[in-house]
Design a protein around this motif. Structure first.
Motif, PDB file in Angstrom:
ATOM      1  N   ALA A 620     -17.446 -48.506  56.124  1.00 46.61           N
ATOM      2  CA  ALA A 620     -16.844 -48.679  57.449  1.00 46.61           C
ATOM      3  C   ALA A 620     -17.071 -50.118  57.923  1.00 46.61           C
ATOM      4  CB  ALA A 620     -17.448 -47.680  58.434  1.00 46.61           C
ATOM      5  N   ASN A 621     -17.254 -51.023  56.955  1.00 50.31           N
ATOM      6  CA  ASN A 621     -17.653 -52.389  57.330  1.00 50.31           C
ATOM      7  C   ASN A 621     -16.489 -53.336  57.559  1.00 50.31           C
ATOM      8  OD1 ASN A 621     -17.031 -52.199  54.620  1.00 50.31           O
ATOM      9  ND2 ASN A 621     -18.508 -53.758  53.980  1.00 50.31           N
ATOM     10  N   HIS A 622     -15.241 -52.895  57.344  1.00 48.52           N
ATOM     11  CA  HIS A 622     -14.081 -53.760  57.613  1.00 48.52           C
ATOM     12  C   HIS A 622     -13.200 -53.050  58.630  1.00 48.52           C
ATOM     13  CE1 HIS A 622     -15.371 -56.236  54.308  1.00 48.52           C
ATOM     14  NE2 HIS A 622     -15.186 -55.267  53.418  1.00 48.52           N
ATOM     15  N   ALA A 623     -13.094 -53.614  59.833  1.00 51.09           N
ATOM     16  CA  ALA A 623     -12.417 -52.950  60.950  1.00 51.09           C
ATOM     17  C   ALA A 623     -10.955 -52.666  60.648  1.00 51.09           C
ATOM     18  CB  ALA A 623     -12.521 -53.822  62.206  1.00 51.09           C
ATOM     19  N   GLY A 629     -13.889 -44.060  58.260  1.00 55.52           N
ATOM     20  CA  GLY A 629     -14.181 -45.036  57.214  1.00 55.52           C
ATOM     21  C   GLY A 629     -13.055 -45.099  56.216  1.00 55.52           C
ATOM     22  N   PHE A 630     -13.351 -45.697  55.092  1.00 49.01           N
ATOM     23  CA  PHE A 630     -12.360 -45.813  54.033  1.00 49.01           C
ATOM     24  C   PHE A 630     -13.079 -45.687  52.705  1.00 49.01           C
ATOM     25  CE2 PHE A 630     -13.753 -50.039  55.350  1.00 49.01           C
ATOM     26  CZ  PHE A 630     -14.170 -50.610  54.161  1.00 49.01           C
ATOM     27  N   CYS A 631     -12.285 -45.506  51.661  1.00 49.32           N
ATOM     28  CA  CYS A 631     -12.874 -45.407  50.326  1.00 49.32           C
ATOM     29  C   CYS A 631     -12.816 -46.762  49.648  1.00 49.32           C
ATOM     30  CB  CYS A 631     -12.129 -44.359  49.493  1.00 49.32           C
ATOM     31  SG  CYS A 631     -12.653 -44.355  47.760  1.00 49.32           S
ATOM     32  N   ASN A 632     -13.998 -47.295  49.399  1.00 47.90           N
ATOM     33  CA  ASN A 632     -14.131 -48.506  48.601  1.00 47.90           C
ATOM     34  C   ASN A 632     -14.305 -48.039  47.161  1.00 47.90           C
ATOM     35  OD1 ASN A 632     -15.208 -50.559  47.069  1.00 47.90           O
ATOM     36  ND2 ASN A 632     -16.764 -51.149  48.567  1.00 47.90           N
ATOM     37  N   THR A 633     -13.194 -48.048  46.421  1.00 45.67           N
ATOM     38  CA  THR A 633     -13.260 -47.526  45.055  1.00 45.67           C
ATOM     39  C   THR A 633     -14.111 -48.453  44.197  1.00 45.67           C
ATOM     40  OG1 THR A 633     -11.247 -48.716  44.437  1.00 45.67           O
ATOM     41  CG2 THR A 633     -10.987 -46.455  45.209  1.00 45.67           C
ATOM     42  N   ASP A 634     -14.711 -47.864  43.189  1.00 44.91           N
ATOM     43  CA  ASP A 634     -15.485 -48.670  42.239  1.00 44.91           C
ATOM     44  C   ASP A 634     -14.584 -49.718  41.604  1.00 44.91           C
ATOM     45  OD1 ASP A 634     -17.724 -47.152  42.706  1.00 44.91           O
ATOM     46  OD2 ASP A 634     -17.298 -45.755  41.056  1.00 44.91           O
ATOM     47  N   ASN A 635     -15.171 -50.850  41.311  1.00 44.44           N
ATOM     48  CA  ASN A 635     -14.392 -51.901  40.646  1.00 44.44           C
ATOM     49  C   ASN A 635     -14.399 -51.617  39.149  1.00 44.44           C
ATOM     50  OD1 ASN A 635     -15.581 -52.891  43.254  1.00 44.44           O
ATOM     51  ND2 ASN A 635     -14.086 -54.495  42.845  1.00 44.44           N
ATOM     52  N   ALA A 636     -13.514 -50.709  38.752  1.00 41.53           N
ATOM     53  CA  ALA A 636     -13.489 -50.263  37.358  1.00 41.53           C
ATOM     54  C   ALA A 636     -12.156 -49.571  37.074  1.00 41.53           C
ATOM     55  CB  ALA A 636     -14.623 -49.268  37.088  1.00 41.53           C
ATOM     56  N   GLY A 662      -8.409 -57.553  50.097  1.00 41.22           N
ATOM     57  CA  GLY A 662      -8.783 -58.899  50.542  1.00 41.22           C
ATOM     58  C   GLY A 662      -8.835 -59.928  49.429  1.00 41.22           C
ATOM     59  N   THR A 663      -8.428 -59.563  48.238  1.00 45.34           N
ATOM     60  CA  THR A 663      -8.401 -60.535  47.140  1.00 45.34           C
ATOM     61  C   THR A 663      -6.962 -61.006  46.928  1.00 45.34           C
ATOM     62  OG1 THR A 663      -7.952 -58.960  45.347  1.00 45.34           O
ATOM     63  CG2 THR A 663     -10.249 -59.205  46.045  1.00 45.34           C
ATOM     64  N   THR A 664      -6.787 -61.900  45.998  1.00 50.94           N
ATOM     65  CA  THR A 664      -5.443 -62.432  45.764  1.00 50.94           C
ATOM     66  C   THR A 664      -4.711 -61.636  44.689  1.00 50.94           C
ATOM     67  OG1 THR A 664      -6.437 -63.990  44.218  1.00 50.94           O
ATOM     68  CG2 THR A 664      -6.005 -64.784  46.458  1.00 50.94           C
ATOM     69  N   ASN A 666      -3.199 -58.325  42.695  1.00 52.22           N
ATOM     70  CA  ASN A 666      -2.692 -56.959  42.820  1.00 52.22           C
ATOM     71  C   ASN A 666      -3.728 -55.983  42.236  1.00 52.22           C
ATOM     72  OD1 ASN A 666      -0.962 -54.758  43.036  1.00 52.22           O
ATOM     73  ND2 ASN A 666       0.099 -55.213  41.098  1.00 52.22           N
ATOM     74  N   ARG A 667      -3.849 -54.803  42.831  1.00 47.77           N
ATOM     75  CA  ARG A 667      -4.761 -53.783  42.274  1.00 47.77           C
ATOM     76  C   ARG A 667      -3.974 -52.501  42.001  1.00 47.77           C
ATOM     77  NH1 ARG A 667     -10.829 -54.331  44.786  1.00 47.77           N
ATOM     78  NH2 ARG A 667     -11.121 -56.500  44.147  1.00 47.77           N
ATOM     79  N   PRO A 668      -3.182 -52.478  40.931  1.00 47.15           N
ATOM     80  CA  PRO A 668      -2.285 -51.352  40.675  1.00 47.15           C
ATOM     81  C   PRO A 668      -3.036 -50.031  40.444  1.00 47.15           C
ATOM     82  CG  PRO A 668      -2.382 -52.842  38.793  1.00 47.15           C
ATOM     83  CD  PRO A 668      -3.115 -53.505  39.899  1.00 47.15           C
ATOM     84  N   ASP A 689      -6.917 -60.473  53.717  1.00 43.06           N
ATOM     85  CA  ASP A 689      -8.335 -60.211  53.982  1.00 43.06           C
ATOM     86  C   ASP A 689      -8.584 -58.713  54.107  1.00 43.06           C
ATOM     87  OD1 ASP A 689      -7.789 -59.516  56.731  1.00 43.06           O
ATOM     88  OD2 ASP A 689      -7.508 -61.690  57.035  1.00 43.06           O
ATOM     89  N   TRP A 690      -9.860 -58.315  54.120  1.00 45.00           N
ATOM     90  CA  TRP A 690     -10.228 -56.887  54.051  1.00 45.00           C
ATOM     91  C   TRP A 690      -9.991 -56.158  55.372  1.00 45.00           C
ATOM     92  CZ3 TRP A 690     -10.552 -54.968  49.428  1.00 45.00           C
ATOM     93  CH2 TRP A 690     -10.999 -55.741  48.347  1.00 45.00           C
ATOM     94  N   THR A 691      -9.745 -56.907  56.443  1.00 47.19           N
ATOM     95  CA  THR A 691      -9.490 -56.218  57.724  1.00 47.19           C
ATOM     96  C   THR A 691      -7.994 -56.130  58.034  1.00 47.19           C
ATOM     97  OG1 THR A 691      -9.865 -58.330  58.825  1.00 47.19           O
ATOM     98  CG2 THR A 691     -11.708 -56.776  58.795  1.00 47.19           C
ATOM     99  N   PRO A 720      -7.731 -50.851  45.709  1.00 41.11           N
ATOM    100  CA  PRO A 720      -8.007 -51.545  46.970  1.00 41.11           C
ATOM    101  C   PRO A 720      -8.966 -50.682  47.791  1.00 41.11           C
ATOM    102  CG  PRO A 720      -5.960 -50.346  47.134  1.00 41.11           C
ATOM    103  CD  PRO A 720      -6.464 -50.134  45.722  1.00 41.11           C
ATOM    104  N   ASN A 721      -9.259 -51.097  48.994  1.00 42.20           N
ATOM    105  CA  ASN A 721      -9.920 -50.174  49.918  1.00 42.20           C
ATOM    106  C   ASN A 721      -8.840 -49.254  50.469  1.00 42.20           C
ATOM    107  OD1 ASN A 721     -12.339 -51.401  49.465  1.00 42.20           O
ATOM    108  ND2 ASN A 721     -12.298 -52.656  51.338  1.00 42.20           N
ATOM    109  N   LEU A 722      -8.983 -47.953  50.253  1.00 39.19           N
ATOM    110  CA  LEU A 722      -7.949 -46.999  50.668  1.00 39.19           C
ATOM    111  C   LEU A 722      -8.387 -46.297  51.942  1.00 39.19           C
ATOM    112  CD1 LEU A 722      -6.947 -45.832  47.135  1.00 39.19           C
ATOM    113  CD2 LEU A 722      -5.268 -46.369  48.929  1.00 39.19           C
TER     114      LEU A 722
HETATM  115  C1  GCU Z   1     -15.930 -56.675  48.828  1.00 42.96           C
HETATM  116  C2  GCU Z   1     -15.478 -55.903  50.044  1.00 42.96           C
HETATM  117  C3  GCU Z   1     -15.248 -54.433  49.678  1.00 42.96           C
HETATM  118  C4  GCU Z   1     -14.279 -54.355  48.538  1.00 42.96           C
HETATM  119  C5  GCU Z   1     -14.797 -55.124  47.356  1.00 42.96           C
HETATM  120  C6  GCU Z   1     -13.810 -55.114  46.186  1.00 42.96           C
HETATM  121  O1  GCU Z   1     -17.201 -56.235  48.419  1.00 42.96           O
HETATM  122  O2  GCU Z   1     -16.451 -55.982  51.084  1.00 42.96           O
HETATM  123  O3  GCU Z   1     -14.799 -53.717  50.807  1.00 42.96           O
HETATM  124  O4  GCU Z   1     -14.033 -53.023  48.169  1.00 42.96           O
HETATM  125  O5  GCU Z   1     -15.029 -56.448  47.739  1.00 42.96           O
HETATM  126  O6  GCU Z   1     -13.503 -56.176  45.660  1.00 42.96           O
HETATM  127  O7  GCU Z   1     -13.392 -54.041  45.728  1.00 42.96           O
END
Ligand code: GCU
Ligand code: CA
Length: 728
Positions: A620-623, A629-636, A662-664, A666-668, A689-691, A720-722
């Motif tokens: 819940a750290n990005h407004a 809250g949202f699901c910050n999926t594993d980076n995998a 928030g990255t540049t 695409n996260r298909p 950005d993440w917000t 992404p953050n979903l």
């Molecule tokens: C940062 C960001 C997360 C995001 C993560 C990512 O850590 O704070 O909210 O999920 O990057 O790249 O997946």
């Protein structure tokens, strides 16, 4: 019923597989158990039977067969009376025990076989006609036992060996087990010839003569419509195992704790309704304990056990007045709740359903689940809690509604932490408060078909894969090894919250004696590992009570791939050599999340990612997110979010995913609906950005009922953050 309970118990269920309705029998030679056969349909759909011990030694004992018959007929005996009383008890078959060792071995039909009392009038014909006309069945009791051949006589004998010997043309001593076996064997065949429309036989124990002459296979061959029930023994070839009245359980009505046979074998419990006295009329008029009797009837039904309820017919067939009054009371009582008993199976076992047994604040009861609607359940509270709250494990069901079954009044409920909680309950019934529960499928269970199972020890033919094959007839067996560990490889990192276990119900649930104990899990440890090699300290340790029905082991939430359940020991001690260190598990599964309930959302609803199965963390750290809250999926690759989406009707509907990236890059993600790929590599492009949150919409095909919509990352960055999914 025999006076003494034989302790010899045959090897329980032989291994039988049912795959998609077809049947493969893998039993040892000579033990051809049919777990499913059309002839069993009647018993399976029954709640129970009326057990009538009635014969020449019914009080007042007769020694002349014809004098007994005269008194029966002049006393006004009718078969319809028994049918009427059986209906009041809401049972569907009548078991007639006249050819009984303690009742003079009388045969109430004009038998052509000499050797014991036989009547001129055909009472068996009358009873079959009366039960069949009422949609019920007559089952005939047969005894194995000559030992009471002269009980109650100062001279003479109930069995006439010389008459039988001259009929047979060789000498037979009917007072020996073998001689009696031959006599009764002939009677089996006479009955089969005379009564093709009989329901079957209820066989007291066993007789070596019957076995050596292949009696049971011949019954099935000659009369494929008959069922065979066995008292006190688990003889594989017989359709049903009956368990003679047991006492000493706590609560006393919870008879199923004393059974040692596992479903879906047909199981019956037979018990006397009169509180004291014999199985037959001995001249007394004992009271009937309403609470004990109804409690047995209900807890049996909630365990898929048939109730064979014994009443003591007098010479003219009528039951003593206390039993008649009980029947009248039971009729009215059961009418109100029969819809929650009939057409159901016991809940919390192989058929699914909520967890039965010992609940909060002293409450105890069972659950039932509809045979035709897996989302219709009933909670039977036989012992009420001391409070106005009832809490029980929801076994992963998403509860959509709870009502009081008798009144239809809605009941306030909530779900969380794996429990269904009913609050503000009033108007408890004195014997069985019934709640009707509707559900919308189950949620938060990682599909067992995706696990790879292994175990530190397994008996041949009962490997660990049996716990995740969706088949409750196959089981993993620890090969009499404890400590023993069972390992789940989930294939990839997943959120893990609990382990669900259906142990094999083939031992009693409490220690009946030194040699009859529970083989259920006692002390356990749970460990997790990301690589299957390094396990660290246990994430959970504890002790499970010896209880029937589904067991749940909660663990603090882990994101892990490998889960190891270590069973330190079971409840059986070394004095029970059969069950000591023997562990059998029908099915086990890993829960990723507890179910949440409430009414099914209408179309156009939004489903938050934090309520879905999130492979990652709920942040819940990005407004800018909705909900909590949202699901910050594993980076995998493979990181996923899975939503459960109910639909009233099938159809194609828009599905809108709200996300931030928030990255540049695409996260298909691959989008699957009910396991079918709908959109491969759907773009979740940069939102800078993440917000900053945006949406992407596709069309998804939903079916009526419960659907799963899953988004799975296809790159090492993960998804992404979903934030949420909106349907419609
Ligand atoms: C940062 C960001 C997360 C995001 C993560 C990512 O850590 O704070 O909210 O999920 O990057 O790249 O997946
Ligand atoms: Ca992430």
């Amino acid at each position: 019923m025999r006076r003494s309970l034989r302790t010899r118990i045959r090897v329980a269920l032989t291994a039988v597989l049912i795959v998609a309705g077809s049947l493969t029998v893998l039993s040892p030679p000579g033990a051809q158990a049919d777990l499913q056969n059309p002839r069993q349909d009647f018993l399976r759909s029954s709640v129970g039977g009326l057990f009538i011990h009635w014969g020449e030694r019914t009080s007042p004992q007769h020694t002349s067969c014809s004098a007994w018959e005269n008194d029966v007929r002049s006393g006004g005996w009718t078969a319809n009376y028994w049918v009427t009383e059986a209906r009041k008890l809401h049972v569907q078959y009548v078991v007639l025990a006249t050819f009984h060792s303690r009742l003079g071995y009388a045969r109430p039909w004009p038998s052509a076989i000499p050797g014991s009392c036989k009547t001129n009038h055909d009472f068996v014909r009358d009873l079959i006609d009366a039960t069949n006309a009422a949609g019920m069945k007559t089952i005939l009791y047969m005894t194995d036992d000559p030992q009471w051949h002269n009980e109650g006589l100062s001279s003479g004998d109930w069995l006439n060996s010389s008459a039988y010997s001259s009929f047979k043309g060789h000498s037979v001593d009917l007072t020996t087990r073998d001689g009696f076996g031959e006599f009764s064997y002939d009677n089996f065949f006479e009955v089969m010839n005379r009564y093709p429309d009989l329901g079957g036989f209820w066989i007291d124990n066993d007789n070596a003569y019957w076995e050596s002459h292949d009696l049971y296979a011949q019954i099935y061959q000659r009369r494929p419509n008959y069922t065979i029930s066995n008292n006190n023994e688990d003889t594989a070839i017989m359709d049903m195992i009956s368990n003679e009245q047991k006492t000493g359980m706590s609560p006393s009505y919870d008879y199923p704790q004393a059974t040692f046979t596992a479903g879906p074998r047909l199981i019956e419990a037979d018990y006397k309704l009169p509180s004291t006295g014999a199985w037959w009329f001995d001249g007394s008029n004992p009271s009937v304990d309403q609470r004990l009797t109804l409690g047995r009837y209900i807890t049996n039904a909630g365990s898929s056990i048939k109730s064979l309820m014994a009443e003591t017919a007098q010479v003219n067939g009528r039951f003593p007045s206390n039993q008649e009054s009980f029947n009248n009371f039971a009729d009215t009582y059961l009418n109100q709740i029969f819809g929650s008993i009939s057409g159901t199976e016991g809940g919390g076992y192989l058929f699914g359903g909520l967890k039965p047994g010992f609940w909060n604040d002293g409450a105890h009861g069972v659950t039932t689940i509809s045979k035709t609607n897996p989302d219709l359940h009933f909670i039977h509270v036989v012992t009420r809690p001391s409070t106005t709250t009832l809490r029980l494990r929801d076994n992963g069901y998403r509860v959509t509604g709870v009502t009081n079954f008798r009144t239809g009044a809605p009941v306030t409920f909530s779900q969380g932490g794996g429990n269904l909680t009913l609050t503000g309950i009033s108007g408890w019934d004195q014997f069985d408060t019934v709640f009707r529960v509707t559900t919308n499928g189950r949620a938060g269970i990682i599909p067992p078909s995706t696990y790879t199972m292994s175990a530190s020890a397994s008996a041949g033919g009962h490997g660990a894969s049996a716990v995740a094959d969706g088949n409750y007839l196959t089981y993993w067996d620890s090969n009499k090894t404890t400590p023993v560990s069972l390992r789940f490889d989930l294939g990839s990192t997943k959120r893990v919250q609990y382990i669900g276990i259906n142990q094999r119900e083939d031992s009693v649930a409490y220690a009946r004696s030194d040699t009859e104990q529970s083989a259920r899990i006692r002390d356990y440890r749970v460990l997790v590992s990301s690589d299957g090699t390094n396990w660290g300290n246990p994430v959970a340790t504890g002790t499970l009570p010896s209880r029937r029905g589904v067991a749940m082991i909660d663990i603090p939430v882990q994101n892990t791939r490998h889960v190891r359940l270590e069973v330190v020991n079971t409840h059986a001690t070394s004095s029970d050599t059969t069950r000591f260190k023997r562990l059998r598990v029908d099915e086990a599964w890993i829960g990723s999340d507890y179910a949440t309930g409430g009414p099914p959302p209408p179309p156009g609803s939004t489903f938050e990612a934090e309520d879905a199965v999130c492979q990652g963390t709920i942040d819940a750290n990005h407004a800018g997110f909705t909900g909590s809250g949202f699901c910050n999926t594993d980076n995998a690759v493979g990181a996923a979010v899975e939503w459960t989406v109910p639909a009233d009707t099938a159809g194609d509907v828009p599905a809108t995913f709200r996300f931030a990236n928030g990255t540049t890059a695409n996260r298909p993600m691959d989008i699957t609906v009910n396991g079918v790929l709908v959109s491969g590599g759907l773009n979740f492009g940069s939102t800078v950005d993440w917000t900053s949150w945006t949406t992407t919409t596709i069309t998804v095909p939903l079916k009526a009922g419960s659907n799963t919509v899953r988004a799975t990352a296809t790159t090492a960055n993960g998804g992404p953050n979903l934030d949420n999914l909106t349907i419609g």
